[in-house]
Motif scaffolding. Structure first.
Motif, PDB file in Angstrom:
ATOM      1  N   SER A 156       0.747  -1.192   0.079  1.00 44.03           N
ATOM      2  CA  SER A 156       0.102  -0.021   0.054  1.00 44.03           C
ATOM      3  C   SER A 156       0.949   1.224   0.115  1.00 44.03           C
ATOM      4  O   SER A 156       2.089   1.099   0.662  1.00 44.03           O
ATOM      5  N   PRO A 157       0.298   2.279  -0.612  1.00 43.33           N
ATOM      6  CA  PRO A 157       1.129   3.570  -0.443  1.00 43.33           C
ATOM      7  C   PRO A 157       1.145   4.104   0.953  1.00 43.33           C
ATOM      8  O   PRO A 157       1.780   5.040   1.182  1.00 43.33           O
ATOM      9  N   LEU A 158       0.438   3.484   1.807  1.00 43.62           N
ATOM     10  CA  LEU A 158       0.356   3.855   3.236  1.00 43.62           C
ATOM     11  C   LEU A 158       1.371   2.918   4.116  1.00 43.62           C
ATOM     12  O   LEU A 158       1.053   2.864   5.377  1.00 43.62           O
ATOM     13  N   ALA A 159       2.042   2.247   3.690  1.00 43.93           N
ATOM     14  CA  ALA A 159       2.683   1.164   4.325  1.00 43.93           C
ATOM     15  C   ALA A 159       3.600   1.833   5.408  1.00 43.93           C
ATOM     16  O   ALA A 159       3.529   1.047   6.557  1.00 43.93           O
ATOM     17  N   GLU A 160       4.137   2.896   5.271  1.00 47.70           N
ATOM     18  CA  GLU A 160       4.928   3.447   6.094  1.00 47.70           C
ATOM     19  C   GLU A 160       4.178   3.969   7.279  1.00 47.70           C
ATOM     20  O   GLU A 160       4.636   3.861   8.253  1.00 47.70           O
ATOM     21  N   ARG A 161       3.081   4.600   6.957  1.00 43.15           N
ATOM     22  CA  ARG A 161       2.190   4.829   8.087  1.00 43.15           C
ATOM     23  C   ARG A 161       1.638   3.608   8.874  1.00 43.15           C
ATOM     24  O   ARG A 161       1.558   3.919  10.235  1.00 43.15           O
ATOM     25  N   HIS A 162       1.464   2.545   8.358  1.00 47.35           N
ATOM     26  CA  HIS A 162       1.142   1.409   9.266  1.00 47.35           C
ATOM     27  C   HIS A 162       2.220   0.792  10.010  1.00 47.35           C
ATOM     28  O   HIS A 162       1.903   0.616  11.106  1.00 47.35           O
ATOM     29  N   THR A 163       3.340   0.905   9.468  1.00 46.84           N
ATOM     30  CA  THR A 163       4.422   0.356  10.260  1.00 46.84           C
ATOM     31  C   THR A 163       4.612   1.233  11.292  1.00 46.84           C
ATOM     32  O   THR A 163       4.863   0.709  12.319  1.00 46.84           O
ATOM     33  N   ALA A 164       4.541   2.791  11.397  1.00 50.02           N
ATOM     34  CA  ALA A 164       4.644   3.653  12.443  1.00 50.02           C
ATOM     35  C   ALA A 164       3.800   3.379  13.573  1.00 50.02           C
ATOM     36  O   ALA A 164       3.847   3.625  14.807  1.00 50.02           O
ATOM     37  N   LEU A 165       2.945   2.630  13.091  1.00 47.27           N
ATOM     38  CA  LEU A 165       1.543   2.380  14.113  1.00 47.27           C
ATOM     39  C   LEU A 165       1.487   0.992  14.615  1.00 47.27           C
ATOM     40  O   LEU A 165       0.926   0.669  15.308  1.00 47.27           O
ATOM     41  N   GLY A 166       2.560   0.434  14.561  1.00 46.98           N
ATOM     42  CA  GLY A 166       2.985  -0.772  14.943  1.00 46.98           C
ATOM     43  C   GLY A 166       1.942  -1.953  14.201  1.00 46.98           C
ATOM     44  O   GLY A 166       1.567  -2.781  15.002  1.00 46.98           O
ATOM     45  N   ALA A 167       1.507  -1.829  12.974  1.00 48.93           N
ATOM     46  CA  ALA A 167       0.809  -2.744  12.283  1.00 48.93           C
ATOM     47  C   ALA A 167       1.407  -4.267  12.198  1.00 48.93           C
ATOM     48  O   ALA A 167       2.588  -4.169  11.977  1.00 48.93           O
ATOM     49  N   LYS A 168       0.648  -5.235  12.340  1.00 51.91           N
ATOM     50  CA  LYS A 168       1.083  -6.629  12.051  1.00 51.91           C
ATOM     51  C   LYS A 168       0.471  -6.972  10.719  1.00 51.91           C
ATOM     52  O   LYS A 168      -0.690  -6.727  10.447  1.00 51.91           O
ATOM     53  N   PHE A 169       1.513  -7.108   9.785  1.00 50.82           N
ATOM     54  CA  PHE A 169       1.317  -7.250   8.374  1.00 50.82           C
ATOM     55  C   PHE A 169       0.860  -8.790   7.791  1.00 50.82           C
ATOM     56  O   PHE A 169       1.360  -9.759   8.810  1.00 50.82           O
ATOM     57  N   ALA A 170       0.046  -9.023   6.957  1.00 47.30           N
ATOM     58  CA  ALA A 170      -0.164 -10.488   6.387  1.00 47.30           C
ATOM     59  C   ALA A 170      -0.512 -10.294   4.816  1.00 47.30           C
ATOM     60  O   ALA A 170      -0.987  -9.210   4.476  1.00 47.30           O
ATOM     61  N   PRO A 171      -0.049 -11.528   4.116  1.00 49.13           N
ATOM     62  CA  PRO A 171      -0.428 -11.495   2.868  1.00 49.13           C
ATOM     63  C   PRO A 171      -2.102 -11.351   2.624  1.00 49.13           C
ATOM     64  O   PRO A 171      -2.629 -12.042   3.395  1.00 49.13           O
ATOM     65  N   PHE A 172      -2.503 -10.801   1.725  1.00 49.70           N
ATOM     66  CA  PHE A 172      -3.877 -10.717   1.402  1.00 49.70           C
ATOM     67  C   PHE A 172      -4.062 -10.476  -0.076  1.00 49.70           C
ATOM     68  O   PHE A 172      -3.861  -9.019  -0.532  1.00 49.70           O
ATOM     69  N   GLY A 173      -4.516 -11.096  -0.995  1.00 49.58           N
ATOM     70  CA  GLY A 173      -4.769 -11.065  -2.477  1.00 49.58           C
ATOM     71  C   GLY A 173      -3.843 -10.492  -3.166  1.00 49.58           C
ATOM     72  O   GLY A 173      -3.890  -9.729  -4.050  1.00 49.58           O
ATOM     73  N   GLY A 174      -2.404 -11.065  -2.900  1.00 51.04           N
ATOM     74  CA  GLY A 174      -1.280 -10.357  -3.589  1.00 51.04           C
ATOM     75  C   GLY A 174      -0.554  -9.187  -2.995  1.00 51.04           C
ATOM     76  O   GLY A 174      -0.005  -8.743  -3.595  1.00 51.04           O
ATOM     77  N   TRP A 175      -1.189  -8.635  -1.684  1.00 48.94           N
ATOM     78  CA  TRP A 175      -0.600  -7.377  -1.157  1.00 48.94           C
ATOM     79  C   TRP A 175      -0.337  -7.873   0.265  1.00 48.94           C
ATOM     80  O   TRP A 175      -0.858  -8.523   0.996  1.00 48.94           O
ATOM     81  N   GLU A 176       0.561  -7.041   0.866  1.00 54.62           N
ATOM     82  CA  GLU A 176       1.192  -6.924   2.044  1.00 54.62           C
ATOM     83  C   GLU A 176       0.175  -5.858   2.875  1.00 54.62           C
ATOM     84  O   GLU A 176       0.391  -4.779   2.609  1.00 54.62           O
ATOM     85  N   MET A 177      -0.719  -6.342   3.680  1.00 51.14           N
ATOM     86  CA  MET A 177      -1.707  -5.321   4.379  1.00 51.14           C
ATOM     87  C   MET A 177      -1.732  -5.546   5.808  1.00 51.14           C
ATOM     88  O   MET A 177      -1.480  -6.647   6.499  1.00 51.14           O
ATOM     89  N   PRO A 178      -2.197  -4.304   6.463  1.00 49.18           N
ATOM     90  CA  PRO A 178      -2.290  -4.413   7.998  1.00 49.18           C
ATOM     91  C   PRO A 178      -3.581  -5.415   8.453  1.00 49.18           C
ATOM     92  O   PRO A 178      -4.532  -5.299   8.090  1.00 49.18           O
ATOM     93  N   LEU A 179      -3.141  -6.134   9.219  1.00 51.53           N
ATOM     94  CA  LEU A 179      -4.113  -7.161   9.901  1.00 51.53           C
ATOM     95  C   LEU A 179      -4.728  -6.602  11.112  1.00 51.53           C
ATOM     96  O   LEU A 179      -5.785  -6.817  11.442  1.00 51.53           O
ATOM     97  N   GLU A 180      -3.817  -5.802  12.124  1.00 51.98           N
ATOM     98  CA  GLU A 180      -4.235  -5.314  13.166  1.00 51.98           C
ATOM     99  C   GLU A 180      -3.001  -4.350  13.617  1.00 51.98           C
ATOM    100  O   GLU A 180      -2.005  -4.571  13.169  1.00 51.98           O
ATOM    101  N   TYR A 181      -3.364  -3.657  14.581  1.00 57.17           N
ATOM    102  CA  TYR A 181      -2.521  -2.424  15.067  1.00 57.17           C
ATOM    103  C   TYR A 181      -2.050  -2.687  16.543  1.00 57.17           C
ATOM    104  O   TYR A 181      -2.715  -3.102  17.196  1.00 57.17           O
ATOM    105  N   ALA A 182      -0.711  -2.292  16.988  1.00 61.13           N
ATOM    106  CA  ALA A 182      -0.484  -2.352  18.273  1.00 61.13           C
ATOM    107  C   ALA A 182      -1.312  -1.528  18.968  1.00 61.13           C
ATOM    108  O   ALA A 182      -1.580  -0.440  18.708  1.00 61.13           O
TER     109      ALA A 182
END
Length: 374
Positions: free
Chosen positions: A16-42
């Protein structure tokens, strides 16, 4: 030891173009439909994120969803002859839930939201994993004057969902008065975007379609405004949609599961002269399906999961397609394909095989909770 295959596969995931924002929020990522997307946040987790959407306001990054533009003379007429629902029921500025079905079998290739701009312009949002196949089928059928453009990575999509979603968008000066399943152009901090009154949670909400390069500007504006939203991941999105009985393609809809079986016939324009799968679906509707999508509610602490077998006495009568713990109802719930013979009324006690134990669940009709998208 490093799993080279897994690492190689991970490098091919879109981000996602928002991947850095998700990382800063402590996101746990998971593969979804060919994308790496946030599953939940810290600091959040599924329960808090789910509750925020049911009681306040949450923001999901759903930029993995596909974006397909159909343009040219007769574009809307062409789409209407392919997809299941009847675009003739709506006008420009409106959106419609529809299905792309296999012409031979009636099975569901994907479920899609169609945004009707004009007779010569339709914008489609399919699921991430199925976008390329939807594009392939449309291109194969399109007349020369109709162009199918895959814009999958050109746009981000932010879903602002919850009873206070209107309050949040009002604070940013974005349009909120348009009706459910309609859309409106807007500008935020110099960014041109589209505000859609759509969503996948059952709550009042909006989906913002934003040029990918401007996604961070819009995300930051949302999180700087009041009421302060909670960032929500795809795990909460799944519990929210399951509570509403909304189907997920690949589980509750698929090439093996038709709209008739999934009780999605309301999204089929049965009187249209043409759409993919028409003959197969009319025949199945007339004969009656061998199985239909039903709801299950746990009697005790059972939590059903997809693929689990369902029994009525000693007879297997179905399979769980989606199952989870409902944060709203504090019990297990499921969508399941259940045989139509014998006919089993709502309230019938069935047993779900959960790790070798057959635990009781009651047949019911979704949704499992009753918020309002209005």
């Amino acid at each position: 030891m490093t799993d080279v295959t897994t690492d190689a596969a991970a490098t091919r995931l879109r981000r996602s173009p928002l991947a850095e924002r998700h990382t800063a929020l402590g996101a746990k990522f998971a593969p979804f439909g060919g994308w790496e997307m946030p599953l939940e946040y810290a600091g959040g987790g599924v329960l808090r994120e789910h509750t925020a959407v049911r009681t306040d306001v949450g923001v999901f990054d759903v930029s993995h969803l596909g974006k397909v533009r159909v343009t040219g003379p007769g574009a809307a007429e062409f789409v209407n002859a392919c997809l299941s629902n009847d675009l003739g029921r709506i006008g420009p500025g409106r959106a419609q839930y529809t299905l792309c079905c296999d012409d031979a079998t009636g099975g569901v290739v994907d479920d899609i939201i169609a945004y009707l701009y004009a007779d010569d312009h339709v914008f489609l949002i399919p699921n991430a994993a199925n976008t390329a196949e939807v594009v392939r089928r449309l291109r194969a059928a399109a007349p020369p004057q109709v162009t199918i453009t895959d814009e999958h990575e050109a746009y981000a999509v932010l879903a602002v969902q919850g009873p206070r979603s209107t309050e949040l968008l009002d604070a940013l000066g974005l349009p909120t008065a348009h009706e459910y399943m309609s859309f409106s152009p807007a500008t935020l901090d110099g960014v041109e975007l589209t505000v859609c009154r759509t969503g996948y949670t059952g709550e009042r909400g909006y989906e913002l379609v934003v040029p990918a390069g401007d996604a961070v500007v819009v995300w930051d504006a949302l999180f700087a405004a009041e009421p302060a939203p909670r960032a929500c991941g795809l795990a909460a999105r799944d519990t929210l949609r399951t509570e509403m009985g909304y189907p997920l393609h690949g589980q509750d809809l698929s090439l093996e599961i038709t709209p008739v079986q999934a009780r999605s016939g309301w999204a089929v324009g049965w009187d249209k002269p043409a759409f993919w799968g028409r003959d197969a679906l009319l025949a199945e509707k007339a004969a009656g399906p061998a199985r239909t999508l039903r709801g299950l509610v746990a009697v005790d602490r059972a939590i059903p999961r997809p693929g689990m077998a369902i029994f009525h006495g000693d007879t297997r009568v179905g399979t769980v397609t989606s199952g989870t713990f409902s944060p709203t109802n504090k019990r297990g719930i499921a969508l399941a394909l259940v045989d139509t013979a014998p006919a089993l009324p709502d309230g019938t006690e069935l047993q779900v095989d959960i790790r070798g134990r057959r635990l009781p669940m009651l047949l019911t009709r979704p949704p499992f909770t009753h918020p309002s998208v209005k």
